[in-house]
Design an enzyme around this catalytic site. Structure first.
Site, PDB file in Angstrom:
ATOM      1  CG  HIS A 169      -5.528  -2.340  -1.839  1.00 65.77           C
ATOM      2  ND1 HIS A 169      -4.528  -2.987  -1.147  1.00 65.77           N
ATOM      3  CD2 HIS A 169      -5.255  -1.009  -1.703  1.00 65.77           C
ATOM      4  CE1 HIS A 169      -3.698  -2.098  -0.619  1.00 65.77           C
ATOM      5  NE2 HIS A 169      -4.118  -0.893  -0.956  1.00 65.77           N
ATOM      6  CD  GLU A 170      -6.384   1.534  -4.450  1.00 66.41           C
ATOM      7  OE1 GLU A 170      -6.619   2.526  -3.726  1.00 66.41           O
ATOM      8  OE2 GLU A 170      -5.258   1.004  -4.526  1.00 66.41           O
ATOM      9  CG  HIS A 188      -7.330   2.763   0.731  1.00 57.27           C
ATOM     10  ND1 HIS A 188      -6.648   3.031   1.901  1.00 57.27           N
ATOM     11  CD2 HIS A 188      -6.425   2.195  -0.102  1.00 57.27           C
ATOM     12  CE1 HIS A 188      -5.393   2.647   1.777  1.00 57.27           C
ATOM     13  NE2 HIS A 188      -5.233   2.127   0.580  1.00 57.27           N
ATOM     14  CB  CYS A 216      -0.906  -0.008   1.226  1.00 58.50           C
ATOM     15  SG  CYS A 216      -1.989   1.433   1.339  1.00 58.50           S
TER      16      CYS A 216
END
Length: 212
Positions: free
Chosen positions: A170-171, A174, A128
């Site tokens: 993953h994004e 966030h 990351c």
């Protein structure tokens, strides 16, 4: 509880980030910054079109400069559910096959969500840009259904598999205040200076050496 920002406050935050950018590259905030733990606000047109256009340029250029395959708005200090994705990097064919890593053209996602499709999971190292210098093994769904909007607010449904699914997850995480280390096998965490010990970021090799 995550803060609620008015459109005027969001415009001010975005303007300050854009002013801090050097040649369209903004500073990436690191783990410990509160914005990375906030549930970002849905994007509902709070920014004028020209400011949104400039923000997306900066996000894309910041992603390229890092370099990375995705960048979420909170990673540059902006609490909005916006992310950019792209994976066109060349890697060895055997690694690409193992990871089901196919090219991913540039994609902007607004207000995304995802759900698992089927039972397959995939276990690989990921890193990351906001936890610089480390990688960890994360077990994620290998196939997902995704929903998001484009910059005009048009709803889109899609399905992703393999590495594209990992990037999307993953994004999107966030944007809900989750960083990959929250889902990682903690004993797998490795500083990038130690990656040479595991050819091709082999999870099997790391499991043996780090006993996870």
């Amino acid at each position: 509880m995550s803060p609620i920002y008015s459109p005027e406050q969001l415009i001010e935050i975005v303007s300050e980030v854009l002013e801090s950018a050097n040649e369209n590259v903004a500073p990436i905030v690191q783990l410990g910054h509160p914005v990375l733990r906030q549930n970002a606000q849905p994007y509902t047109g709070q920014l004028p079109d020209d400011l949104l256009d400039k923000l997306l340029v900066v996000m894309r250029e910041t992603m390229y400069d890092a370099p990375g395959v995705g960048l979420a708005a909170p990673q540059i200090g902006i609490p909005l559910k916006i992310a950019v994705l792209e994976d066109l990097y060349q890697i060895p064919e055997d690694m690409a096959a193992e990871r089901e890593r196919k090219p991913m053209e540039y994609l902007e996602i607004f207000n995304p969500s995802y759900g698992q499709v089927g039972e397959r999971t995939a276990e690989f190292y990921e890193g990351c840009l906001s936890f610089d210098g480390f990688q960890g093994v994360v077990i994620r769904p290998a196939d997902i259904s995704a929903r998001y909007e484009d910059r005009s607010g048009r709803p889109i449904s899609n399905e992703f598999s393999g590495w594209q699914a990992r990037i999307f997850q993953h994004e999107t995480d966030h944007l809900y205040g989750t960083v990959y280390v929250d889902k990682a096998v903690t004993r797998s965490l490795i500083n990038e200076s130690e990656l040479w010990r595991h050819n091709g970021l082999s999870v099997a090799s790391a499991k043996k050496a780090l006993e996870f």
